[in-house]
Design a protein around this motif. Structure first.
Motif, PDB file in Angstrom:
ATOM      1  N   PRO A  82       0.807  -1.297  -0.007  1.00  0.00           N
ATOM      2  CA  PRO A  82      -0.010   0.061  -0.017  1.00  0.00           C
ATOM      3  C   PRO A  82       1.047   1.288   0.024  1.00  0.00           C
ATOM      4  O   PRO A  82       0.470   2.241  -0.624  1.00  0.00           O
ATOM      5  CB  PRO A  82      -0.750  -0.197   1.310  1.00  0.00           C
ATOM      6  N   ASP A  83       1.832   1.154   0.617  1.00  0.00           N
ATOM      7  CA  ASP A  83       2.878   2.524   0.696  1.00  0.00           C
ATOM      8  C   ASP A  83       3.872   2.440  -0.433  1.00  0.00           C
ATOM      9  O   ASP A  83       4.738   3.394  -0.489  1.00  0.00           O
ATOM     10  CB  ASP A  83       3.342   2.694   1.979  1.00  0.00           C
ATOM     11  N   ALA A  84       3.832   1.586  -1.554  1.00  0.00           N
ATOM     12  CA  ALA A  84       4.998   1.554  -2.471  1.00  0.00           C
ATOM     13  C   ALA A  84       5.090   2.819  -3.314  1.00  0.00           C
ATOM     14  O   ALA A  84       5.995   3.140  -3.975  1.00  0.00           O
ATOM     15  CB  ALA A  84       4.677   0.292  -3.441  1.00  0.00           C
ATOM     16  N   SER A  85       3.739   3.444  -3.503  1.00  0.00           N
ATOM     17  CA  SER A  85       3.754   4.666  -4.330  1.00  0.00           C
ATOM     18  C   SER A  85       4.244   6.005  -3.449  1.00  0.00           C
ATOM     19  O   SER A  85       3.961   6.996  -4.150  1.00  0.00           O
ATOM     20  CB  SER A  85       2.497   4.810  -5.114  1.00  0.00           C
ATOM     21  N   HIS A  86       4.123   6.000  -2.075  1.00  0.00           N
ATOM     22  CA  HIS A  86       4.441   6.990  -1.319  1.00  0.00           C
ATOM     23  C   HIS A  86       6.130   7.648  -1.594  1.00  0.00           C
ATOM     24  O   HIS A  86       6.826   6.569  -1.725  1.00  0.00           O
ATOM     25  CB  HIS A  86       4.259   6.859   0.091  1.00  0.00           C
ATOM     26  N   LEU A  87       6.158   8.712  -1.719  1.00  0.00           N
ATOM     27  CA  LEU A  87       7.650   9.168  -1.884  1.00  0.00           C
ATOM     28  C   LEU A  87       8.475   8.705  -0.571  1.00  0.00           C
ATOM     29  O   LEU A  87       8.141   8.820   0.700  1.00  0.00           O
ATOM     30  CB  LEU A  87       7.717  10.781  -1.741  1.00  0.00           C
ATOM     31  N   ALA A  88       9.646   8.018  -0.759  1.00  0.00           N
ATOM     32  CA  ALA A  88      10.596   7.714   0.287  1.00  0.00           C
ATOM     33  C   ALA A  88      10.876   8.955   1.252  1.00  0.00           C
ATOM     34  O   ALA A  88      11.101   9.805   1.091  1.00  0.00           O
ATOM     35  CB  ALA A  88      11.800   7.011  -0.316  1.00  0.00           C
ATOM     36  N   PRO A  89      10.865   8.462   2.555  1.00  0.00           N
ATOM     37  CA  PRO A  89      11.096   9.399   3.655  1.00  0.00           C
ATOM     38  C   PRO A  89      12.448  10.010   3.579  1.00  0.00           C
ATOM     39  O   PRO A  89      12.725  11.330   3.601  1.00  0.00           O
ATOM     40  CB  PRO A  89      11.106   8.578   4.931  1.00  0.00           C
ATOM     41  N   ASP A  90      13.302   9.479   2.918  1.00  0.00           N
ATOM     42  CA  ASP A  90      14.781  10.104   2.765  1.00  0.00           C
ATOM     43  C   ASP A  90      14.925  11.017   1.520  1.00  0.00           C
ATOM     44  O   ASP A  90      16.034  11.159   1.239  1.00  0.00           O
ATOM     45  CB  ASP A  90      15.934   9.106   2.800  1.00  0.00           C
ATOM     46  N   CYS A  91      13.837  11.011   0.634  1.00  0.00           N
ATOM     47  CA  CYS A  91      14.067  11.679  -0.597  1.00  0.00           C
ATOM     48  C   CYS A  91      14.225  13.169  -0.745  1.00  0.00           C
ATOM     49  O   CYS A  91      14.606  13.688  -1.573  1.00  0.00           O
ATOM     50  CB  CYS A  91      12.963  11.170  -1.851  1.00  0.00           C
ATOM     51  N   GLY A  92      13.870  13.707   0.591  1.00  0.00           N
ATOM     52  CA  GLY A  92      14.264  15.295   0.605  1.00  0.00           C
ATOM     53  C   GLY A  92      13.055  16.054   0.421  1.00  0.00           C
ATOM     54  O   GLY A  92      13.273  17.382   0.105  1.00  0.00           O
ATOM     55  N   VAL A  93      11.816  15.631  -0.163  1.00  0.00           N
ATOM     56  CA  VAL A  93      10.827  16.619  -0.603  1.00  0.00           C
ATOM     57  C   VAL A  93      10.508  17.262   0.646  1.00  0.00           C
ATOM     58  O   VAL A  93      10.426  17.213   1.626  1.00  0.00           O
ATOM     59  CB  VAL A  93       9.559  15.619  -1.060  1.00  0.00           C
ATOM     60  N   GLU A  94      10.104  18.679   0.033  1.00  0.00           N
ATOM     61  CA  GLU A  94       9.756  19.766   0.939  1.00  0.00           C
ATOM     62  C   GLU A  94       8.566  20.440   0.688  1.00  0.00           C
ATOM     63  O   GLU A  94       8.182  20.169  -0.471  1.00  0.00           O
ATOM     64  CB  GLU A  94      11.135  20.738   1.198  1.00  0.00           C
ATOM     65  N   ALA A  95       7.826  21.261   1.690  1.00  0.00           N
ATOM     66  CA  ALA A  95       6.638  21.790   1.309  1.00  0.00           C
ATOM     67  C   ALA A  95       6.598  22.762   0.036  1.00  0.00           C
ATOM     68  O   ALA A  95       5.470  22.864  -0.668  1.00  0.00           O
ATOM     69  CB  ALA A  95       6.186  22.793   2.601  1.00  0.00           C
ATOM     70  N   THR A  96       7.704  23.458  -0.305  1.00  0.00           N
ATOM     71  CA  THR A  96       7.689  24.201  -1.340  1.00  0.00           C
ATOM     72  C   THR A  96       7.971  23.573  -2.622  1.00  0.00           C
ATOM     73  O   THR A  96       7.718  24.008  -3.870  1.00  0.00           O
ATOM     74  CB  THR A  96       8.965  25.326  -1.268  1.00  0.00           C
ATOM     75  N   ASP A  97       8.053  22.201  -2.475  1.00  0.00           N
ATOM     76  CA  ASP A  97       8.357  21.426  -4.011  1.00  0.00           C
ATOM     77  C   ASP A  97       7.006  21.092  -4.508  1.00  0.00           C
ATOM     78  O   ASP A  97       6.005  20.947  -3.883  1.00  0.00           O
ATOM     79  CB  ASP A  97       9.252  20.157  -3.526  1.00  0.00           C
ATOM     80  N   ILE A  98       7.017  20.724  -5.950  1.00  0.00           N
ATOM     81  CA  ILE A  98       6.008  20.182  -6.477  1.00  0.00           C
ATOM     82  C   ILE A  98       5.887  18.488  -6.682  1.00  0.00           C
ATOM     83  O   ILE A  98       7.048  18.110  -6.800  1.00  0.00           O
ATOM     84  CB  ILE A  98       5.697  20.975  -8.078  1.00  0.00           C
ATOM     85  N   VAL A  99       4.960  18.099  -6.336  1.00  0.00           N
ATOM     86  CA  VAL A  99       4.692  16.527  -6.610  1.00  0.00           C
ATOM     87  C   VAL A  99       3.868  16.251  -7.610  1.00  0.00           C
ATOM     88  O   VAL A  99       2.729  16.848  -7.691  1.00  0.00           O
ATOM     89  CB  VAL A  99       4.363  15.925  -5.112  1.00  0.00           C
ATOM     90  N   ILE A 100       4.172  15.623  -8.626  1.00  0.00           N
ATOM     91  CA  ILE A 100       3.182  15.141  -9.730  1.00  0.00           C
ATOM     92  C   ILE A 100       3.220  13.465  -9.623  1.00  0.00           C
ATOM     93  O   ILE A 100       4.112  12.965  -9.386  1.00  0.00           O
ATOM     94  CB  ILE A 100       3.942  15.486 -11.171  1.00  0.00           C
ATOM     95  N   THR A 101       1.935  13.141  -9.699  1.00  0.00           N
ATOM     96  CA  THR A 101       1.639  11.858  -9.704  1.00  0.00           C
ATOM     97  C   THR A 101       1.072  11.397 -11.135  1.00  0.00           C
ATOM     98  O   THR A 101       0.369  12.002 -11.978  1.00  0.00           O
ATOM     99  CB  THR A 101       0.284  11.622  -8.846  1.00  0.00           C
ATOM    100  N   LYS A 102       1.804  10.105 -11.556  1.00  0.00           N
ATOM    101  CA  LYS A 102       1.556   9.555 -12.910  1.00  0.00           C
ATOM    102  C   LYS A 102       1.205   8.146 -12.927  1.00  0.00           C
ATOM    103  O   LYS A 102       1.518   7.662 -11.722  1.00  0.00           O
ATOM    104  CB  LYS A 102       3.073   9.711 -13.820  1.00  0.00           C
ATOM    105  N   ARG A 103       0.715   7.540 -13.761  1.00  0.00           N
ATOM    106  CA  ARG A 103       0.000   6.286 -14.084  1.00  0.00           C
ATOM    107  C   ARG A 103       1.107   5.596 -15.082  1.00  0.00           C
ATOM    108  O   ARG A 103       0.339   4.366 -15.439  1.00  0.00           O
ATOM    109  CB  ARG A 103      -1.214   6.498 -14.221  1.00  0.00           C
ATOM    110  N   GLN A 104       2.018   5.995 -15.468  1.00  0.00           N
ATOM    111  CA  GLN A 104       2.868   5.186 -16.421  1.00  0.00           C
ATOM    112  C   GLN A 104       4.250   5.535 -16.370  1.00  0.00           C
ATOM    113  O   GLN A 104       4.608   6.078 -15.345  1.00  0.00           O
ATOM    114  CB  GLN A 104       2.518   5.643 -17.965  1.00  0.00           C
ATOM    115  N   TRP A 105       5.269   5.106 -17.056  1.00  0.00           N
ATOM    116  CA  TRP A 105       6.650   5.294 -16.942  1.00  0.00           C
ATOM    117  C   TRP A 105       7.056   6.954 -17.112  1.00  0.00           C
ATOM    118  O   TRP A 105       7.609   7.147 -16.183  1.00  0.00           O
ATOM    119  CB  TRP A 105       7.397   4.574 -17.770  1.00  0.00           C
TER     120      TRP A 105
END
Length: 196
Positions: A82-105
């Protein structure tokens, strides 16, 4: 390198699939920890200078599973965690960053990525992530088709095999753009002059 610099006003860092379902894979030639570390360094340098930082994640349960000679997920394989699609805790994403969700490569098809980049007048993409010859290469090909200049952070990405990573970096990416190390990219960012 003396022949390389980055125009931060028109450059975005796009980091592909740094998520739980990928960072647990066996990767080569760089480990997931090495890739994450270099991605975090690049994101920090770009973010500190006001540049756009984008993280892309794939919904692993919604990926297409066409009939293929060597499918990534064989028929009958268990569904991703269930958590496979979650960004890894150590990847460094911050609140000011943009997160895009895709469904293909690739990160362009069926997402708002191109629109976001064009609204910010982005002309150059610095790419990294997991896996080099799937998500990163598919995104790079779509970006190239749309006219973006490309820079590949060679040691901020890794493949399922070293051979696949090296083939993409030596043969495909050098035709589409420039391949540089994380150190070379950080040096260019710190120099802060010229074009990407």
């Amino acid at each position: 390198m003396t022949d390389f610099s980055i125009d931060l006003a028109s450059t975005a860092l796009v980091l592909i699939d740094l998520q739980n379902g990928n960072v647990g894979r066996a990767l080569a030639p760089y480990s997931a920890e090495q890739v994450l570390g270099n991605c975090v360094l690049l994101a920090g340098e770009m973010r500190d200078r006001g540049a756009m930082v984008i993280y892309v994640r794939v919904l692993m349960n919604e990926l297409q599973s066409p009939l293929a000679d060597a499918p990534l997920r064989p028929p009958g394989a268990p569904a991703p965690a269930p958590d496979a699609s979650h960004l890894a805790p150590d990847c460094g994403v911050e609140a000011t960053d943009i997160v895009i969700t895709k469904r293909q490569w690739g990160a362009f098809y069926g997402t708002e990525l191109d629109q976001l980049l064009r609204r910010r007048h982005i002309k150059t993409l610095v790419l990294g992530g997991i896996v080099t010859n799937f998500g990163v290469e598919s995104t790079a090909r779509a970006a190239h088709d749309r006219g973006y200049a490309l820079v590949f952070a060679e040691d901020a990405m890794s493949g399922i095999t070293a051979e696949a990573h090296e083939f993409a970096c030596r043969n495909t990416f050098r035709v589409m753009g420039r391949v540089r190390s994380t150190r070379e990219l950080i040096d260019a960012l710190q120099a802060g002059t010229g074009d990407a």
